[in-house]
Design a protein around this motif. Structure first.
Motif, PDB file in Angstrom:
ATOM      1  N   THR A  13       0.809  -1.220   0.000  1.00 23.18           N
ATOM      2  CA  THR A  13       0.000   0.000   0.000  1.00 23.18           C
ATOM      3  C   THR A  13       0.840   1.267   0.000  1.00 23.18           C
ATOM      4  N   GLY A  14       2.059   1.181   0.526  1.00 21.29           N
ATOM      5  CA  GLY A  14       2.857   2.398   0.679  1.00 21.29           C
ATOM      6  C   GLY A  14       2.357   3.280   1.803  1.00 21.29           C
ATOM      7  N   SER A  15       1.542   2.709   2.685  1.00 22.55           N
ATOM      8  CA  SER A  15       0.933   3.503   3.757  1.00 22.55           C
ATOM      9  C   SER A  15       1.146   2.895   5.137  1.00 22.55           C
ATOM     10  N   THR A  16       2.040   1.924   5.263  1.00 17.66           N
ATOM     11  CA  THR A  16       2.262   1.249   6.538  1.00 17.66           C
ATOM     12  C   THR A  16       3.092   2.131   7.462  1.00 17.66           C
ATOM     13  N   VAL A  17       2.578   2.385   8.648  1.00 21.00           N
ATOM     14  CA  VAL A  17       3.178   3.355   9.560  1.00 21.00           C
ATOM     15  C   VAL A  17       4.622   3.003   9.894  1.00 21.00           C
ATOM     16  N   GLU A  18       4.878   1.737  10.241  1.00 21.61           N
ATOM     17  CA  GLU A  18       6.227   1.340  10.656  1.00 21.61           C
ATOM     18  C   GLU A  18       7.237   1.482   9.524  1.00 21.61           C
ATOM     19  N   THR A  19       6.840   1.121   8.314  1.00 24.06           N
ATOM     20  CA  THR A  19       7.741   1.240   7.169  1.00 24.06           C
ATOM     21  C   THR A  19       8.035   2.698   6.867  1.00 24.06           C
ATOM     22  N   LEU A  20       7.030   3.537   6.933  1.00 25.41           N
ATOM     23  CA  LEU A  20       7.225   4.967   6.687  1.00 25.41           C
ATOM     24  C   LEU A  20       8.171   5.574   7.717  1.00 25.41           C
ATOM     25  N   ALA A  21       8.055   5.153   8.979  1.00 23.34           N
ATOM     26  CA  ALA A  21       8.932   5.681  10.022  1.00 23.34           C
ATOM     27  C   ALA A  21      10.390   5.325   9.739  1.00 23.34           C
ATOM     28  N   ALA A  22      10.639   4.081   9.316  1.00 21.33           N
ATOM     29  CA  ALA A  22      12.006   3.656   9.013  1.00 21.33           C
ATOM     30  C   ALA A  22      12.567   4.415   7.818  1.00 21.33           C
ATOM     31  N   VAL A  23      11.743   4.625   6.800  1.00 18.27           N
ATOM     32  CA  VAL A  23      12.219   5.351   5.611  1.00 18.27           C
ATOM     33  C   VAL A  23      12.527   6.806   5.958  1.00 18.27           C
ATOM     34  N   ARG A  24      11.681   7.424   6.772  1.00 13.96           N
ATOM     35  CA  ARG A  24      11.969   8.805   7.192  1.00 13.96           C
ATOM     36  C   ARG A  24      13.308   8.881   7.928  1.00 13.96           C
ATOM     37  N   ALA A  25      13.585   7.869   8.759  1.00 13.04           N
ATOM     38  CA  ALA A  25      14.860   7.835   9.474  1.00 13.04           C
ATOM     39  C   ALA A  25      16.029   7.715   8.497  1.00 13.04           C
ATOM     40  N   ALA A  26      15.856   6.907   7.458  1.00 11.53           N
ATOM     41  CA  ALA A  26      16.909   6.757   6.444  1.00 11.53           C
ATOM     42  C   ALA A  26      17.122   8.058   5.681  1.00 11.53           C
ATOM     43  N   VAL A  27      16.043   8.752   5.382  1.00 17.78           N
ATOM     44  CA  VAL A  27      16.147  10.051   4.714  1.00 17.78           C
ATOM     45  C   VAL A  27      16.919  11.028   5.601  1.00 17.78           C
ATOM     46  N   ASP A  28      16.583  11.068   6.892  1.00 16.22           N
ATOM     47  CA  ASP A  28      17.279  11.957   7.832  1.00 16.22           C
ATOM     48  C   ASP A  28      18.755  11.609   7.939  1.00 16.22           C
ATOM     49  N   ALA A  29      19.075  10.332   7.745  1.00 12.86           N
ATOM     50  CA  ALA A  29      20.475   9.895   7.824  1.00 12.86           C
ATOM     51  C   ALA A  29      21.256  10.225   6.562  1.00 12.86           C
ATOM     52  N   GLY A  30      20.556  10.633   5.502  1.00 14.28           N
ATOM     53  CA  GLY A  30      21.229  10.973   4.254  1.00 14.28           C
ATOM     54  C   GLY A  30      21.439   9.805   3.319  1.00 14.28           C
ATOM     55  N   ALA A  31      20.797   8.661   3.598  1.00 12.93           N
ATOM     56  CA  ALA A  31      20.964   7.480   2.746  1.00 12.93           C
ATOM     57  C   ALA A  31      20.121   7.593   1.481  1.00 12.93           C
ATOM     58  N   HIS A  32      20.497   6.817   0.482  1.00 15.51           N
ATOM     59  CA  HIS A  32      19.642   6.671  -0.700  1.00 15.51           C
ATOM     60  C   HIS A  32      18.393   5.889  -0.294  1.00 15.51           C
ATOM     61  N   THR A  33      17.266   6.235  -0.879  1.00 14.70           N
ATOM     62  CA  THR A  33      16.023   5.538  -0.527  1.00 14.70           C
ATOM     63  C   THR A  33      15.302   5.079  -1.785  1.00 14.70           C
ATOM     64  N   ALA A  34      14.687   3.894  -1.685  1.00 17.07           N
ATOM     65  CA  ALA A  34      13.959   3.314  -2.817  1.00 17.07           C
ATOM     66  C   ALA A  34      12.779   2.515  -2.293  1.00 17.07           C
ATOM     67  N   ALA A  35      11.796   2.274  -3.169  1.00 20.90           N
ATOM     68  CA  ALA A  35      10.608   1.531  -2.767  1.00 20.90           C
ATOM     69  C   ALA A  35      10.150   0.598  -3.871  1.00 20.90           C
ATOM     70  N   ILE A  36       9.696  -0.571  -3.466  1.00 19.31           N
ATOM     71  CA  ILE A  36       8.963  -1.496  -4.328  1.00 19.31           C
ATOM     72  C   ILE A  36       7.533  -1.492  -3.789  1.00 19.31           C
ATOM     73  N   THR A  37       6.566  -1.028  -4.582  1.00 19.88           N
ATOM     74  CA  THR A  37       5.213  -0.839  -4.084  1.00 19.88           C
ATOM     75  C   THR A  37       4.196  -1.050  -5.196  1.00 19.88           C
ATOM     76  N   SER A  38       2.912  -0.924  -4.860  1.00 22.19           N
ATOM     77  CA  SER A  38       1.851  -1.209  -5.829  1.00 22.19           C
ATOM     78  C   SER A  38       1.115   0.026  -6.320  1.00 22.19           C
ATOM     79  N   PHE A  39       1.354   1.180  -5.693  1.00 17.65           N
ATOM     80  CA  PHE A  39       0.637   2.394  -6.059  1.00 17.65           C
ATOM     81  C   PHE A  39       1.609   3.490  -6.475  1.00 17.65           C
ATOM     82  N   VAL A  40       1.247   4.227  -7.515  1.00 16.93           N
ATOM     83  CA  VAL A  40       2.097   5.319  -7.991  1.00 16.93           C
ATOM     84  C   VAL A  40       2.178   6.426  -6.959  1.00 16.93           C
TER      85      VAL A  40
END
Length: 291
Positions: free
Chosen positions: A199-226
């Motif tokens: 869904t791209g809307s899971t709270v726990e996954t979003l929290a981890a990705v935000r942390a990665a963004v704050d850390a300056g890492a590259h971020t990517a997603a495999i998902t079902s919705f544009v």
């Protein structure tokens, strides 16, 4: 306690969600009323939309859509979609994929496997191969690659992290969402965080990705919705879904599609020269575990 709230506690069938929307829309904010009009105008279309897509169609924000759902005494957008499915789809469409209550075992098996085959064929035609190749290049170059996922996406993340390890990639996955969150914050510039979420809307996954963004890492997603909260966060997105996004919470066919996309990612990484020695060593180790 209002009569509407009492009806909700008695079950969705006591007061249908569309009826509830009509009854409560006058007391909603102007932004929530736009969401209400959009849902009432075409409830069947909403079943196929992500929270971001509905927000865009209504000219408002995803947060407003969530508040709209909560105002209906629903736990969130997913529960709204499930309620709309119950009200707008024929009863024989509420089973897996196109399976109806009158189907026998042979027909059920053919429909389920045929649906998976169709989803893979569609993904092969529509996937953004350049985006997936870019993610593979980032993984090859990264000091560390972290996968984040929960629920039925978690086994896919665990499998892919393991397989990348076999070709010399420092790939990691932790089953606990808190560990994912902390590990994501410990990433550094040059590391990669790959999220897998239907869904791209899971709270726990979003929290981890935000942390990665704050850390300056590259971020990517495999998902079902544009359009989803996840695709707004990450830098690189590969969208590969299936028709069942409309009907099911734990969308199995979409997991099959995502697994195939991750298999293609693995193949792209294996194709790089730096992985060949590690692949040979892995093969040598695995021989010890075969009779």
């Amino acid at each position: 306690m209002t009569s509407e709230t009492t009806a909700v506690e008695g079950g969705a069938d006591t007061l249908a969600v569309l009826e509830r929307i009509r009854a409560l829309s006058a007391s909603m904010s102007s932004a929530e009323q736009r969401v209400a009009r959009q849902v009432l105008r075409d409830p069947a279309a909403v079943i196929h939309q992500s929270v971001n897509e509905l927000a865009q169609a209504a000219g408002t924000s995803p947060a407003t859509v969530v508040r709209f759902c909560q105002g209906l005494a629903l736990r969130g957008y997913q529960e709204l979609k499930l309620a709309l499915i119950r009200e707008t789809l024929p009863h024989d469409r509420q089973l897996v994929d196109e399976v109806s209550v009158d189907d026998g075992p042979d027909k059920i098996i053919r429909k389920v496997l045929g649906g998976a085959a169709s989803a893979l064929t569609e993904a092969a035609r529509s996937i953004d191969s350049a985006a997936l190749a870019t993610i593979a290049d980032l993984v090859v170059a990264a000091p560390r690659t972290l996968f984040v996922a929960v629920g039925t996406s978690a086994p896919l993340a665990m499998d892919t992290a393991y397989r990348l390890t076999t070709v010399g990639v420092d790939a990691r996955f932790a089953g606990d969402a808190h560990v994912q969150h902390v590990t994501a914050r410990m990433l550094a510039v040059g590391d990669v965080c790959i999220a897998i979420s239907h869904t791209g809307s899971t709270v726990e996954t979003l929290a981890a990705v935000r942390a990665a963004v704050d850390a300056g890492a590259h971020t990517a997603a495999i998902t079902s919705f544009v359009r989803s909260p996840l695709t707004e966060l990450v830098r690189h997105t590969v969208v590969a879904g299936s028709r069942e996004t409309a009907y099911r919470i734990e969308a199995m066919t979409s997991r099959i599609v995502h697994l195939s996309v991750l298999d293609a990612l693995f193949a792209l990484v294996v194709h790089s020269p730096c992985s060949r020695d590690a692949l040979a060593m892995t093969a040598d180790v695995l021989i010890e575990h075969r009779i």
